[in-house]
Design a protein around this motif. Structure first.
Motif, PDB file in Angstrom:
ATOM      1  N   SER A   1       0.835  -1.192   0.000  1.00 47.81           N
ATOM      2  CA  SER A   1       0.000   0.000   0.000  1.00 47.81           C
ATOM      3  C   SER A   1       0.876   1.250   0.000  1.00 47.81           C
ATOM      4  O   SER A   1       2.103   1.179   0.155  1.00 47.81           O
ATOM      5  CB  SER A   1      -0.910   0.014   1.222  1.00 47.81           C
ATOM      6  OG  SER A   1      -0.160   0.336   2.391  1.00 47.81           O
ATOM      7  N   PHE A   2       0.239   2.386  -0.139  1.00 45.16           N
ATOM      8  CA  PHE A   2       0.933   3.668  -0.109  1.00 45.16           C
ATOM      9  C   PHE A   2       1.723   3.826   1.193  1.00 45.16           C
ATOM     10  O   PHE A   2       2.891   4.226   1.192  1.00 45.16           O
ATOM     11  CB  PHE A   2      -0.098   4.789  -0.257  1.00 45.16           C
ATOM     12  CG  PHE A   2       0.447   6.183  -0.141  1.00 45.16           C
ATOM     13  CD1 PHE A   2       1.021   6.816  -1.237  1.00 45.16           C
ATOM     14  CD2 PHE A   2       0.358   6.884   1.054  1.00 45.16           C
ATOM     15  CE1 PHE A   2       1.515   8.113  -1.143  1.00 45.16           C
ATOM     16  CE2 PHE A   2       0.837   8.185   1.161  1.00 45.16           C
ATOM     17  CZ  PHE A   2       1.418   8.800   0.057  1.00 45.16           C
TER      18      PHE A   2
ATOM     19  N   LEU B   1      -5.722   5.072   0.175  1.00 44.34           N
ATOM     20  CA  LEU B   1      -4.273   4.895   0.046  1.00 44.34           C
ATOM     21  C   LEU B   1      -3.802   3.607   0.718  1.00 44.34           C
ATOM     22  O   LEU B   1      -2.773   3.035   0.331  1.00 44.34           O
ATOM     23  CB  LEU B   1      -3.554   6.100   0.636  1.00 44.34           C
ATOM     24  CG  LEU B   1      -3.770   7.423  -0.111  1.00 44.34           C
ATOM     25  CD1 LEU B   1      -3.176   8.594   0.677  1.00 44.34           C
ATOM     26  CD2 LEU B   1      -3.154   7.371  -1.501  1.00 44.34           C
TER      27      LEU B   1
ATOM     28  N   ILE C   1       0.911   7.649  -8.173  1.00 45.48           N
ATOM     29  CA  ILE C   1       0.438   8.367  -6.992  1.00 45.48           C
ATOM     30  C   ILE C   1       1.570   9.287  -6.528  1.00 45.48           C
ATOM     31  O   ILE C   1       2.733   8.880  -6.471  1.00 45.48           O
ATOM     32  CB  ILE C   1       0.063   7.374  -5.871  1.00 45.48           C
ATOM     33  CG1 ILE C   1      -1.257   6.673  -6.204  1.00 45.48           C
ATOM     34  CG2 ILE C   1      -0.042   8.071  -4.520  1.00 45.48           C
ATOM     35  CD1 ILE C   1      -2.498   7.515  -5.998  1.00 45.48           C
TER      36      ILE C   1
ATOM     37  N   LEU D   1      -3.012  14.137  -6.248  1.00 44.58           N
ATOM     38  CA  LEU D   1      -3.111  12.703  -5.952  1.00 44.58           C
ATOM     39  C   LEU D   1      -2.291  11.883  -6.944  1.00 44.58           C
ATOM     40  O   LEU D   1      -1.601  10.931  -6.548  1.00 44.58           O
ATOM     41  CB  LEU D   1      -4.577  12.274  -5.977  1.00 44.58           C
ATOM     42  CG  LEU D   1      -4.880  10.868  -5.462  1.00 44.58           C
ATOM     43  CD1 LEU D   1      -4.371  10.697  -4.029  1.00 44.58           C
ATOM     44  CD2 LEU D   1      -6.380  10.584  -5.533  1.00 44.58           C
TER      45      LEU D   1
END
Length: 508
Positions: A93-94, A117, A136, A162
């Motif tokens: 994930s982010f 996110l 992103i 974003l």
């Protein structure tokens, strides 16, 4: 073994190995394309893509589950299109990917955006996310756009970038801007594009739910206007992403839109006044050859597939090309010299000419402004003072070696100029801006595109035909025995105070 026989055997083996490798590469390439296509097609029956039947959320929140699903499908599609297996990349994930840097901005993020996110795939190994945007935005760059919203300085965490624009798409790249207060987004590829979207209170139709933007991107892939593959591109390529001048799906949908328009008009023309039925299309390949229309282009495909309507006038003052000889004689741009060392240039084709044979004045007030909307080759081909170009609906001219073009587009050239009276009155483009003062070819055009792209890319013929059908169905345009009533001057109504009839809503 004699040397010559040995050499022959070696040559045979080399050719056999090369052919085998070629077949393997082609098989794997085809398999990768099919797998990538299947990933997006899986969403057709799901609840993720925004459609008229499955609209975006309008309750003032971010649909983070839906948006994450759309994001991840695009990630997977690009990855597989590059010839790699989904088993090969790490799903982080982010926050997992950026660690402490991401955690430091968490308290500036809305909780629904945090959830988004936490659910998306992020990795340095991924190809560019899409044709317009690279990835992103990293945590350190995410809020840098806020300084460009000085009028909202009391809300310091409201706006963020974003997704970051692909670096090759402009000198001052920006990206997809997200508004954490209204939960809406717009795509400003460059810093200069941001001015089209402000103030937000006056440009509500240029900001959309994030799932709407992502769905529009996926739609362009599904219709193959944009594709992801290992193929070479005739223009600039971003990772696996390729921009195409047009797609076969666009030809089909434009034919459908035209025939819906024709049927709407036809049913309002008394049967006794219908023209004799015709089995053939609008024009044949032989007739288009005589008109010097290039082979293998959008407008030829359209004209040889659309049926010939049983009436004469398709829009005020614009005639259907029932006379092939007149159609051929009307073409001024197709016979111009438009060769280029860089690649193919497609000329504009006059599809629906002015019934009254009006011509247009393409002269601009100075050398720094051009009212000729076509490629440079066709601007240079019309000298100042020339009055030989007929008014009417033209297909778009395209340099196929450039990106962000639209062979499926159009330009409506009118025999009069629009003037901007100011104060928000007068004819407008889809982004709400008034037409350029003195322009003759901006009616029905996009302007700024909230889903990505440069303002100058032409509006799609399909969209125009759908809008014209709406004007007939709602009675803005009336129909008589020949088709749509009125001369080409009817289009002046677009400049009437308070008129929205000639305004097409923003789209990609």
């Amino acid at each position: 073994m004699p040397p010559i026989q040995y050499l022959n055997i070696c040559s045979f083996l080399i050719i056999a190995i090369a052919l085998t490798l070629s077949l393997i590469i082609r098989y794997n390439s085809h398999a990768n394309y099919s797998a990538a296509d299947n990933l997006l097609n899986e969403m057709d029956g799901g609840d993720f893509l925004v459609t008229p039947e499955n609209p975006a959320r309008e309750d003032g929140t971010l649909d983070h589950i839906r948006c994450a699903a759309l994001h991840n499908k695009l990630v997977e599609h690009a990855w597989v299109a590059e010839g790699r297996s989904l088993d090969e990349f790490e799903r982080r994930s982010f926050f997992q990917h950026y660690g402490e840097d991401a955690n430091e901005i968490m308290d500036r993020l809305d909780q629904s955006l945090v959830s988004f996110l936490e659910s998306i795939i992020v990795s340095d190994e991924l190809p560019p996310f899409f044709f317009w945007v690279e990835c992103i935005s990293p945590p350190a760059e995410m809020f840098s756009v806020q300084e460009m919203f000085q009028e909202y300085e009391e809300e310091p965490n409201r706006f963020l970038t974003l997704y970051a624009t692909n670096p090759g798409l402009g000198e001052h790249p920006l990206g997809l801007i997200y508004d954490q207060k209204l939960y809406r987004a717009t795509v400003a590829l460059g810093i200069e594009d941001l001015e089209f979207t402000k103030p937000l209170e006056q440009h509500d139709d240029l900001w959309h739910p994030l799932e709407t933007v992502l769905s529009n991107w996926i739609h362009t892939v599904q219709i193959k206007k944009i594709t992801a593959s290992q193929d070479e591109a005739p223009n600039e390529k971003f990772g696996p992403w390729i921009w195409h001048p047009y797609s076969e799906a666009q030809v089909d949908s434009t034919v459908v839109a035209f025939e819906r328009l024709a049927a709407t008009i036809e049913e309002r023309v008394a049967a006794i006044h219908h023209l004799p039925p015709s089995e053939g299309p609008l024009l044949s390949d032989e007739q288009l050859d005589a008109a010097s229309v290039p082979r293998n282009c959008f407008i030829r495909s359209f004209l040889t597939r659309a049926r010939r309507p049983r009436f004469k006038i398709i829009a005020p003052g614009l005639e259907i090309p029932h006379d092939p000889t007149a159609f051929i004689d009307n073409q001024k741009f197709t016979v111009m010299n438009a060769n280029s060392e860089y690649g193919i240039i497609i000329p504009p084709v006059l599809v629906f000419a002015s019934v009254e044979r009006f011509v247009v004045d393409l002269d601009a007030p100075n050398q720094y402004v051009s009212f000729n909307p076509f490629c440079k080759a066709f601007q240079d081909g019309v000298p100042r003072g020339d009055r030989s170009i007929l008014a009417g609906l033209y297909s778009e001219s395209v340099e196929r070696f450039s990106v962000d073009n639209a062979e499926e587009g159009f330009r409506l050239l009118l025999p009069f100029r629009f003037h901007n009276p100011g104060q928000g009155h007068g004819a407008r483009m889809s982004d709400g801006r008034p037409l350029t003062d003195g322009s003759i070819a901006e009616l029905f055009q996009h302007g700024f595109k909230p889903f990505g792209g440069e303002w100058w890319r032409a509006q799609r013929l399909e969209t125009l035909f759908d809008h014209w059908r709406h004007l007939v169905e709602t009675g803005v345009w009336t129909v008589d025995n020949d088709g749509v009533q009125g001369g080409i001057d009817v289009f002046r109504d677009a400049g009437t105070h308070g008129s929205n009839s000639y305004f097409i809503e923003p789209s990609w």
